[in-house]
Design a protein around this motif. Structure first.
Motif, PDB file in Angstrom:
ATOM      1  N   ALA A  96     -63.165  28.607  -8.874  1.00  0.00           N
ATOM      2  CA  ALA A  96     -62.825  29.609  -9.878  1.00  0.00           C
ATOM      3  C   ALA A  96     -61.443  29.292 -10.430  1.00  0.00           C
ATOM      4  O   ALA A  96     -60.595  28.743  -9.728  1.00  0.00           O
ATOM      5  CB  ALA A  96     -62.850  31.008  -9.266  1.00  0.00           C
ATOM      6  N   LEU A  97     -61.228  29.629 -11.685  1.00  0.00           N
ATOM      7  CA  LEU A  97     -59.938  29.408 -12.315  1.00  0.00           C
ATOM      8  C   LEU A  97     -59.185  30.735 -12.402  1.00  0.00           C
ATOM      9  O   LEU A  97     -59.693  31.711 -12.959  1.00  0.00           O
ATOM     10  CB  LEU A  97     -60.117  28.825 -13.723  1.00  0.00           C
ATOM     11  N   GLU A  98     -57.991  30.739 -11.838  1.00  0.00           N
ATOM     12  CA  GLU A  98     -57.148  31.929 -11.891  1.00  0.00           C
ATOM     13  C   GLU A  98     -56.073  31.700 -12.953  1.00  0.00           C
ATOM     14  O   GLU A  98     -55.121  30.959 -12.751  1.00  0.00           O
ATOM     15  CB  GLU A  98     -56.498  32.181 -10.528  1.00  0.00           C
ATOM     16  N   GLY A  99     -56.268  32.303 -14.097  1.00  0.00           N
ATOM     17  CA  GLY A  99     -55.365  32.075 -15.219  1.00  0.00           C
ATOM     18  C   GLY A  99     -56.133  31.533 -16.416  1.00  0.00           C
ATOM     19  O   GLY A  99     -57.364  31.591 -16.467  1.00  0.00           O
ATOM     20  N   GLU A 100     -55.390  30.984 -17.362  1.00  0.00           N
ATOM     21  CA  GLU A 100     -56.004  30.500 -18.597  1.00  0.00           C
ATOM     22  C   GLU A 100     -56.376  29.030 -18.492  1.00  0.00           C
ATOM     23  O   GLU A 100     -55.570  28.205 -18.065  1.00  0.00           O
ATOM     24  CB  GLU A 100     -55.050  30.724 -19.779  1.00  0.00           C
ATOM     25  N   GLY A 101     -57.597  28.722 -18.898  1.00  0.00           N
ATOM     26  CA  GLY A 101     -58.057  27.344 -18.863  1.00  0.00           C
ATOM     27  C   GLY A 101     -59.557  27.256 -18.680  1.00  0.00           C
ATOM     28  O   GLY A 101     -60.240  28.272 -18.445  1.00  0.00           O
ATOM     29  N   PHE A 102     -60.070  26.047 -18.772  1.00  0.00           N
ATOM     30  CA  PHE A 102     -61.500  25.794 -18.657  1.00  0.00           C
ATOM     31  C   PHE A 102     -61.733  24.505 -17.871  1.00  0.00           C
ATOM     32  O   PHE A 102     -60.903  23.590 -17.899  1.00  0.00           O
ATOM     33  CB  PHE A 102     -62.154  25.631 -20.038  1.00  0.00           C
ATOM     34  N   PHE A 103     -62.868  24.430 -17.202  1.00  0.00           N
ATOM     35  CA  PHE A 103     -63.327  23.166 -16.647  1.00  0.00           C
ATOM     36  C   PHE A 103     -63.912  22.323 -17.783  1.00  0.00           C
ATOM     37  O   PHE A 103     -64.552  22.855 -18.690  1.00  0.00           O
ATOM     38  CB  PHE A 103     -64.407  23.390 -15.588  1.00  0.00           C
ATOM     39  N   ALA A 104     -63.693  21.016 -17.725  1.00  0.00           N
ATOM     40  CA  ALA A 104     -64.256  20.104 -18.728  1.00  0.00           C
ATOM     41  C   ALA A 104     -65.543  19.511 -18.172  1.00  0.00           C
ATOM     42  O   ALA A 104     -65.581  19.025 -17.034  1.00  0.00           O
ATOM     43  CB  ALA A 104     -63.268  18.998 -19.073  1.00  0.00           C
ATOM     44  N   ALA A 177     -58.434  22.346 -18.782  1.00  0.00           N
ATOM     45  CA  ALA A 177     -58.038  22.268 -20.190  1.00  0.00           C
ATOM     46  C   ALA A 177     -57.912  23.664 -20.782  1.00  0.00           C
ATOM     47  O   ALA A 177     -58.482  24.624 -20.267  1.00  0.00           O
ATOM     48  CB  ALA A 177     -59.056  21.450 -20.981  1.00  0.00           C
ATOM     49  N   ASP A 178     -57.177  23.748 -21.850  1.00  0.00           N
ATOM     50  CA  ASP A 178     -57.022  25.022 -22.538  1.00  0.00           C
ATOM     51  C   ASP A 178     -56.881  24.756 -24.032  1.00  0.00           C
ATOM     52  O   ASP A 178     -56.759  23.603 -24.466  1.00  0.00           O
ATOM     53  CB  ASP A 178     -55.800  25.771 -22.009  1.00  0.00           C
ATOM     54  N   THR A 202     -54.955  21.769 -25.144  1.00  0.00           N
ATOM     55  CA  THR A 202     -53.711  21.757 -24.378  1.00  0.00           C
ATOM     56  C   THR A 202     -54.043  21.715 -22.887  1.00  0.00           C
ATOM     57  O   THR A 202     -55.209  21.818 -22.499  1.00  0.00           O
ATOM     58  CB  THR A 202     -52.854  23.009 -24.672  1.00  0.00           C
ATOM     59  N   GLU A 203     -53.022  21.568 -22.073  1.00  0.00           N
ATOM     60  CA  GLU A 203     -53.231  21.556 -20.629  1.00  0.00           C
ATOM     61  C   GLU A 203     -53.281  22.982 -20.108  1.00  0.00           C
ATOM     62  O   GLU A 203     -52.406  23.788 -20.406  1.00  0.00           O
ATOM     63  CB  GLU A 203     -52.104  20.785 -19.944  1.00  0.00           C
ATOM     64  N   GLY A 204     -54.301  23.290 -19.348  1.00  0.00           N
ATOM     65  CA  GLY A 204     -54.449  24.629 -18.822  1.00  0.00           C
ATOM     66  C   GLY A 204     -53.448  24.948 -17.726  1.00  0.00           C
ATOM     67  O   GLY A 204     -52.996  24.049 -17.002  1.00  0.00           O
ATOM     68  N   THR A 205     -53.109  26.202 -17.585  1.00  0.00           N
ATOM     69  CA  THR A 205     -52.158  26.641 -16.560  1.00  0.00           C
ATOM     70  C   THR A 205     -52.848  27.324 -15.388  1.00  0.00           C
ATOM     71  O   THR A 205     -52.180  27.793 -14.462  1.00  0.00           O
ATOM     72  CB  THR A 205     -51.137  27.620 -17.176  1.00  0.00           C
TER      73      THR A 205
END
Length: 259
Positions: A96-104, A177-178, A202-205
């Motif tokens: 799971a991603l905690e914060g802003e971003g996506f899996f590619a 990624a974001d 952009t690079e996700g955080t």
């Protein structure tokens, strides 16, 4: 009088669109990584309501029929990217991603065309060749846009920055990624997103949480309340049309009848 029919009809169409979106949200309330959708609407531009080719004002003239608003028009649908709740699974490859971003994700369509998609659904697994893939078999990409291959016989450790290690050696780093503006993301299916022209990568955080899944950010109770509101608004517009229909029936079939 016919203006009222159009106003009620446009209301029915708008409520039907809202209903379709809400029911889809409810259907995906338990879908991993799903982001709920919403709709917008606005008053139909009354400047568009004009008399055209009306002999009473001159065939060459265009005249507005009044200042009353003649209904509603459907605006744009939007996606709410708010963080969903986490569910612990204990599976190393559930992330799971905690914060802003996506899996590619390396996505291949039915025509065999390959493109990069982005998702918040981290329900991953290893295929028989050791590649990290989604439930649909699409490859998860690392920070270098390469497929991630691991040893299926060894345990893996995944850190919050997405580094995957086996036997103390870093094998790959999951790409997070974001985008600067999510308006340039187009939804594909239920949990995939693809960038359109104008999207800035952009690079996700976000931090990677192994052993967890991000659930849909759909609040079932809120959606049910909205559905009740939509249903009542739809019924109100129906009653308006029925009332106008009855009035027109009287005007056409009874008022002009000769005794």
């Amino acid at each position: 009088m016919l203006r009222g029919l159009y106003t009620a009809w446009s209301g029915l169409v708008n409520e039907q669109n809202r209903m379709d979106i809400m029911t889809n949200n409810l259907a995906n309330a338990s879908t991993v990584g799903y982001k709920k959708e919403g709709s917008t609407s606005q008053s139909f531009d009354d400047v568009l309501t004009v008399k055209i080719k009306d002999a009473s004002v001159g065939l060459a003239n265009v005249q507005r029929t009044g200042v009353r608003n003649p209904g509603v028009k459907i605006g744009e649908n939007y996606t709410d990217f708010a963080q969903g709740s986490f569910r612990e699974t204990g599976n190393t490859y559930d992330m799971a991603l905690e914060g802003e971003g996506f899996f590619a994700i390396e996505f291949t369509n039915k025509a065999g065309e390959t493109s990069t998609m982005y998702t918040r659904a981290g329900q991953f697994t290893l295929n028989k060749d050791g590649y990290l893939v989604t439930q649909e078999g699409d490859y998860v990409l690392d920070a270098n846009n390469k497929r991630i291959k691991l040893n299926t016989l060894k345990d893996a450790d995944i850190t919050v920055d997405g580094r995957i290690s086996q036997d103390g050696k870093v094998i790959a780093q999951i790409q997070v990624a974001d985008f600067k503006d999510y308006d340039y993301l187009e939804k594909y299916g239920e949990t995939y997103y693809r960038p359109i022209e104008g999207a800035e990568l952009t690079e996700g955080t976000a931090s990677v949480r192994a052993g967890y899944l991000e659930m849909a950010n759909v609040q079932v109770v809120s959606e049910m309340v909205n559905l009740i509101s939509i249903t009542r608004a739809y019924e109100s517009n129906q009653k308006i049309i029925q009332t106008y229909d009855g009035s027109l029936d009287i005007a056409v079939n009874q008022l002009g009848r000769l005794q």
